[in-house]
Write an enzyme that holds these catalytic residues in place. Structure first.
Site, short mmCIF file in Angstrom:
data_model
loop_
_atom_site.label_atom_id
_atom_site.label_comp_id
_atom_site.label_asym_id
_atom_site.label_seq_id
_atom_site.Cartn_x
_atom_site.Cartn_y
_atom_site.Cartn_z
CG LEU A 222 4.85 4.97 -5.79
CD1 LEU A 222 5.42 4.02 -6.85
CD2 LEU A 222 5.94 5.36 -4.80
NE ARG A 223 0.04 11.37 -2.76
CZ ARG A 223 -0.99 10.89 -2.08
NH1 ARG A 223 -1.90 10.14 -2.69
NH2 ARG A 223 -1.12 11.16 -0.79
CG ASP B 212 -6.30 3.37 -0.42
OD1 ASP B 212 -6.91 3.02 0.61
OD2 ASP B 212 -5.35 4.17 -0.42
CG HIS C 206 -6.14 1.97 5.47
ND1 HIS C 206 -7.51 1.79 5.48
CD2 HIS C 206 -5.88 2.73 4.37
CE1 HIS C 206 -8.05 2.41 4.46
NE2 HIS C 206 -7.09 2.98 3.76
CG HIS D 64 -2.03 0.93 1.21
ND1 HIS D 64 -3.27 0.63 1.70
CD2 HIS D 64 -2.12 2.21 0.76
CE1 HIS D 64 -4.08 1.66 1.55
NE2 HIS D 64 -3.39 2.64 0.98
CG ASN E 107 -5.14 7.45 -4.57
OD1 ASN E 107 -4.08 6.84 -4.73
ND2 ASN E 107 -5.43 8.08 -3.44
CG ASP F 59 -2.39 4.67 3.65
OD1 ASP F 59 -2.32 4.98 2.44
OD2 ASP F 59 -3.33 5.04 4.38
#
Length: 428
Positions: free
Chosen positions: A59-60, A150, A230, A56, A90, A303
């Site tokens: 890395l954007r 997520d 999570h 989880h 996401n 996360d």
């Protein structure tokens, strides 16, 4: 590649042995190995573990390169002892097509610091209304096996059922962000005594627990695999424990910060402690530790959620949710689980390497430290203690809740298929 001899390390915390790396694989493990032409790393007093695997990681990239990129995120991963990470979907655009997951996969290959396994979105645009191209993402070069919205919950039961049924065809898994949206509208922190005293919108435990209860029942009904992201409450632990007692195919993860931090820290109004799911009570923290120890919770996942300073250096209500975690995860686990006697180092390897690799069906990682296995390894100095200084992070973001806090343990070396990515605590 040159040969490397790791001399005198405690493999999985056991008695000291020598490990010879030749090329991409482990060539020998023995009490004493002559170095010959190998480079020698003196590792007395250190612990040798298989490379860590994170289920989880955010890395954007693409879309939020101001927070993190695949390169900076994988550098942070290597610094934390990770040799593989699962990159959440996401991004902007969302990783809901074969094209986007392949882009992330290629960026990971180019970085060279750890393997990047993209996670595909469950629904188009994370909107929760229409299934994404699950089959196409699986059949792509990225070979996606894990799917998650997520950041958002797949709250529609019919969509969740269809996703679980679809991924059965290729042994995939749906990783659920368990958050009932109506119960968390306007929520800012854990619902309880502290939220009442501070006057902040409460995020009730039942918002997580109700989704988990529904999804373990759905997974059992269709005979598929569900993974709980999570997990954060004592009640969630009991639901997962019950589901596992039925023999259902349910796995769960816990973050390092939910093993250590509580909602009492929100009294500072420091947005660094704002996270999704929120920090819970001390009772929840102890239940999570015990569940990780007894195997109810399968693994630790960071996360890792980087944000630029302007998204955190503001008032609480406007701040983004999330914390960076790749570079501190192993230290937090050492403090909360090893030094408390709840886990030994072999069990840490199980919860942070073996099990996450197995859940993600990730080949070549989470393997024994044995001859013939890929040389994905991390060397840890457990005696080290030092204050966390985010100025030295490899991550592009600095939103750590541990700034200035003394934590134990330090990654001295990380090896990705025999190639050192970290040497003496520094990235190569």
């Amino acid at each position: 590649m040159s040969k490397i001899l790791i001399r005198g390390a405690g493999i999985l915390g056991g008695r000291p042995q020598d490990v010879l790396i030749d090329g991409e694989t482990i060539a020998r493990v023995a009490d004493a190995i002559e170095p010959g032409d190998a480079e020698v790393i003196e590792a007395a007093g250190r612990i040798l573990l298989p490379g860590l695997v994170d289920l989880h990681t955010h890395l954007r990239e693409p879309g939020r390169e101001d927070s993190e990129t695949v390169l900076t995120g994988t550098r942070a991963a290597a610094a934390g002892g990770y040799t593989a990470v699962h990159a959440m979907a996401n991004t902007f655009p969302v990783a809901d097509t074969a094209g986007v997951v392949e882009q992330v996969y290629r960026l990971g290959k180019e970085s060279g610091y750890c393997d990047v396994q993209p996670v595909g979105a469950v629904t188009v645009g994370l909107e929760g209304k229409q299934l994404a191209e699950l089959g196409a993402m699986h059949d792509s070069a990225a070979g996606v096996k894990v799917f998650s919205d997520d950041g958002k919950c797949v709250d529609d039961a019919v969509i969740m059922r269809r996703a679980l049924e679809y991924v059965k065809a290729f042994d995939g898994v749906i990783a659920q962000h368990a958050q009932e949206p109506r119960l968390t509208e306007g929520a800012q922190m854990n619902e309880g005594v502290v939220s009442a005293e501070l006057g902040l919108g409460g995020w009730p435990a039942v918002a997580e627990e109700s989704i988990i209860a529904r999804d373990v029942l759905l997974a059992a009904h269709v005979g598929s695999r569900v993974h709980i992201c999570h997990l954060s409450t004592a009640g969630s632990v009991e639901i997962v424990r019950w589901a596992k007692s039925k023999g259902w195919n349910v796995t769960a993860e816990v973050t390092p910060h939910h093993l250590l931090l509580t909602d009492e820290l929100v009294r500072t109004y420091d947005p660094v402690y704002k996270v999704n799911p929120p920090l819970r009570t001390a009772t929840d923290v102890m239940a999570l530790r015990e569940a990780l120890a007894d195997g109810t919770i399968d693994c630790v996942a960071t996360d890792h959620a980087p944000h630029p300073h302007e998204d955190k250096d503001c008032e609480w209500g406007a701040a983004a949710m999330g914390m960076v975690g790749l570079e501190t995860a192993l230290s937090v686990v050492q403090e909360t689980m090893v030094e408390t006697g709840l886990l030994d180092w072999a069990q840490v390897a199980d919860r942070m390497s073996f099990r996450p690799a197995r859940i993600g069906r990730l080949e070549g990682h989470g393997r024994p430290v044995s001859p013939g296995e890929p040389a994905n390894l991390v060397l840890v100095d457990p005696a080290y203690r030092g204050a966390v200084d985010p100025a030295g992070f490899a991550s592009r973001s600095r939103n750590t809740p541990y700034q200035g806090r003394e934590l134990p343990g330090r990654v001295t070396h990380t090896f990705l298929r025999g190639r050192a990515t970290v040497v003496d605590g520094k990235l190569t």
